[in-house]
Design an enzyme around this catalytic site. Structure first.
Site, short mmCIF file in Angstrom:
data_model
loop_
_atom_site.label_atom_id
_atom_site.label_comp_id
_atom_site.label_asym_id
_atom_site.label_seq_id
_atom_site.Cartn_x
_atom_site.Cartn_y
_atom_site.Cartn_z
N SER A 141 53.73 39.05 56.03
CA SER A 141 52.95 38.84 54.86
C SER A 141 52.12 39.98 54.68
O SER A 141 51.84 40.74 53.84
CB SER A 141 52.06 37.94 55.21
OG SER A 141 52.64 36.34 55.15
N HIS A 184 59.09 41.76 51.00
CA HIS A 184 58.05 40.79 51.22
C HIS A 184 58.23 39.72 49.82
O HIS A 184 57.88 40.00 49.01
CB HIS A 184 56.65 41.13 51.02
CG HIS A 184 55.51 40.36 50.88
ND1 HIS A 184 54.47 40.49 50.16
CD2 HIS A 184 55.04 39.16 52.00
CE1 HIS A 184 53.54 39.38 50.19
NE2 HIS A 184 54.18 38.63 51.35
N GLU A 210 58.36 42.64 47.22
CA GLU A 210 58.29 44.16 47.37
C GLU A 210 59.15 44.70 48.48
O GLU A 210 59.27 43.89 49.62
CB GLU A 210 56.46 44.04 48.12
CG GLU A 210 55.81 43.83 47.01
CD GLU A 210 54.24 43.44 47.44
OE1 GLU A 210 53.51 43.91 47.39
OE2 GLU A 210 54.12 42.29 47.92
N ASN A 265 49.41 41.71 48.11
CA ASN A 265 48.19 41.01 48.89
C ASN A 265 47.00 41.88 48.91
O ASN A 265 45.90 41.45 49.13
CB ASN A 265 48.79 40.63 50.37
CG ASN A 265 49.23 39.33 50.32
OD1 ASN A 265 48.87 38.29 49.79
ND2 ASN A 265 50.15 39.10 51.38
N1 LIG Z 1 54.24 30.88 53.94
C1 LIG Z 1 53.93 31.77 52.91
O1 LIG Z 1 53.41 31.61 51.96
C2 LIG Z 1 54.55 33.17 53.06
C3 LIG Z 1 54.54 34.14 52.16
C4 LIG Z 1 55.29 35.43 52.43
C5 LIG Z 1 55.40 35.58 53.45
N2 LIG Z 1 55.33 35.00 54.54
C6 LIG Z 1 55.67 35.25 55.87
O2 LIG Z 1 57.02 34.93 56.12
C7 LIG Z 1 57.31 34.65 57.61
C8 LIG Z 1 57.66 33.12 57.96
O3 LIG Z 1 56.72 32.22 57.46
P1 LIG Z 1 56.97 30.81 57.08
O4 LIG Z 1 55.72 30.51 56.25
O5 LIG Z 1 58.09 30.62 56.63
O6 LIG Z 1 56.56 29.99 58.63
P2 LIG Z 1 57.37 28.75 59.19
O7 LIG Z 1 56.29 28.41 60.27
O8 LIG Z 1 57.57 27.75 57.95
O9 LIG Z 1 58.52 29.25 59.38
C9 LIG Z 1 58.81 29.97 60.69
C10 LIG Z 1 60.12 29.64 61.18
O10 LIG Z 1 60.55 30.50 62.42
C11 LIG Z 1 60.99 29.76 63.35
N3 LIG Z 1 60.86 30.44 64.40
C12 LIG Z 1 60.19 30.47 65.63
N4 LIG Z 1 60.35 31.41 66.59
C13 LIG Z 1 61.74 32.09 66.05
C14 LIG Z 1 62.49 32.88 66.67
N5 LIG Z 1 62.17 33.50 67.82
N6 LIG Z 1 63.62 33.49 66.04
C15 LIG Z 1 63.89 32.86 64.72
N7 LIG Z 1 62.92 31.91 64.25
C16 LIG Z 1 61.92 31.55 64.86
C17 LIG Z 1 60.14 28.65 63.51
O11 LIG Z 1 60.88 27.38 64.51
C18 LIG Z 1 59.96 28.27 61.95
O12 LIG Z 1 61.06 27.51 61.55
C19 LIG Z 1 55.88 34.80 58.19
O13 LIG Z 1 56.14 36.63 58.81
C20 LIG Z 1 54.86 34.79 57.04
O14 LIG Z 1 53.71 35.64 57.30
C21 LIG Z 1 54.86 33.64 54.39
#
Ligand SMILES: NC(=O)c1ccc[n+]([C@@H]2O[C@H](COP(=O)([O-])OP(=O)(O)OC[C@H]3O[C@@H](n4cnc5c(N)ncnc54)[C@H](O)[C@@H]3O)[C@@H](O)[C@H]2O)c1
Length: 307
Positions: A118, A139, A151, A190
């Site tokens: 993020s 992103h 992005e 962001n």
């Molecule tokens: N949620 C949002 O609104 C959003 C928006 C943009 C970017 N992001 C970014 O995207 C990324 C994921 O966020 P999310 O909201 O999907 O989180 P999430 O918690 O829903 O999903 C993350 C997943 O990664 C898995 N995981 C844990 N360790 C791992 C490993 N070693 N290898 C592979 N997978 C692993 C977890 O089990 C989980 O299912 C983060 O970096 C977050 O900052 C999130």
């Protein structure tokens, strides 16, 4: 022309990972998705199906999309033949670095490596890689299968052609990519969003209005235009001279603190975590929180039809 049926790997099958997989598979790219948690892996098809039903996709499209997706128990297996990897694991620097080390050891040398962080600098995540020219940020925004923007963030090492290839791939998948030329925290979206949120919190903190008033002002005024009129277009529309006059008078009074607001810190310290605890800047019943989620989903779906 970006070829279809290339091999994409998605690392992490949570909220973002499943949506990224959906968007790319629907664009006829093969997906290898992995997650260390068994239940998360097992629920991928159902979650993708539910997201597609909510999007209004028909049964044939859903079935075609799901057939493009294969679930792997390990990152090693998922990236073996990948043309591009999208990492969507938790927002922890050391974890992401370890994941990319594993990807680099197992993916083909021509594979593009992308992190969906993020706000973390891509430079920090990719600093230990052997082949840094093929690494960048992509992103995506939540929900990734509904929000058009991605992005594409270059580091000082990213090869221009690699960034362009990723840009073209995302565009061919129906996304709206934007190139971020320098790797700054928060990228473009962001930084803009949280510049607004800093002022919003400050208005509440300083008793100028309550939280509901902040939201009403945005939703009932410039928020209505934002999806079709960006600030640069808007400044040109009203004239750069008027924009300068406004900035001469108001910028000196805006919030300019470098760190988070003490008001926000107090909310967190006292367990007022927002909708999930029933109280944040505003108080929420479960029904009210569900209504907000539903309102956002309906609005995004309608926008997709009209824009
Ligand atoms: N949620 C949002 O609104 C959003 C928006 C943009 C970017 N992001 C970014 O995207 C990324 C994921 O966020 P999310 O909201 O999907 O989180 P999430 O918690 O829903 O999903 C993350 C997943 O990664 C898995 N995981 C844990 N360790 C791992 C490993 N070693 N290898 C592979 N997978 C692993 C977890 O089990 C989980 O299912 C983060 O970096 C977050 O900052 C999130």
């Amino acid at each position: 022309m970006v070829p279809k049926k290339q091999q994409m790997a998605v690392i992490g099958a949570g909220l973002m990972g499943h949506g990224i997989a959906l968007a790319l598979a629907k664009a006829e790219q093969y997906i290898a998705i992995t997650d260390p948690v068994q239940e998360v892996r097992d629920s991928v098809p159902d979650r993708i199906r539910a997201s597609m039903v909510a999007l209004g996709d028909d049964k044939v499209t859903i079935s075609k999309t799901l057939k493009m997706i294969e679930i792997f128990p390990t990152t090693e297996g998922a990236v073996q033949k990948a043309d591009a990897v999208f990492e969507a694991a938790p927002e922890k620097l050391e974890l992401k670095k370890a994941i990319f080390a594993e990807i680099e050891s197992n993916a083909p040398e021509t594979c593009i490596l992308a992190s969906n962080t993020s706000v973390m600098p891509i430079t920090q995540i990719m600093s230990d890689l052997r082949l840094k020219a093929r690494a960048l940020g992509t992103h995506w925004w939540n929900p990734p299968h509904m929000i058009p923007l991605v992005e594409v963030i270059k580091t000082e090492w990213t090869d221009r052609d690699v960034a362009q290839t990723m840009f073209d791939l995302l565009q061919a998948a129906g996304k709206t990519p934007v190139m971020v030329e320098k790797d700054v925290p928060g990228f473009i979206g962001n930084r803009l969003q949280h510049a607004l949120w800093r002022e919003a919190v400050s208005l509440v903190e300083n008793g100028i209005c309550d939280a509901e008033a902040v939201d009403t002002v945005i939703k009932s005024s410039f928020g209505r235009r934002l999806a079709v009129l960006g600030p640069m277009e808007n400044a040109d529309l009203v004239g750069t001279d008027l924009t300068l006059d406004i900035h001469e008078n108001v910028l000196c009074d805006l919030e300019d603190r470098k760190g988070p607001s003490p008001y926000l810190k107090t909310l967190v310290e006292t367990g007022k975590l927002g909708m999930r605890s029933g109280q944040g800047f505003r108080s929420w019943t479960e029904g009210e929180a569900d209504a907000v989620r539903q309102r956002v989903a309906t609005h995004l779906k309608q926008l997709e039809k009209t824009l």
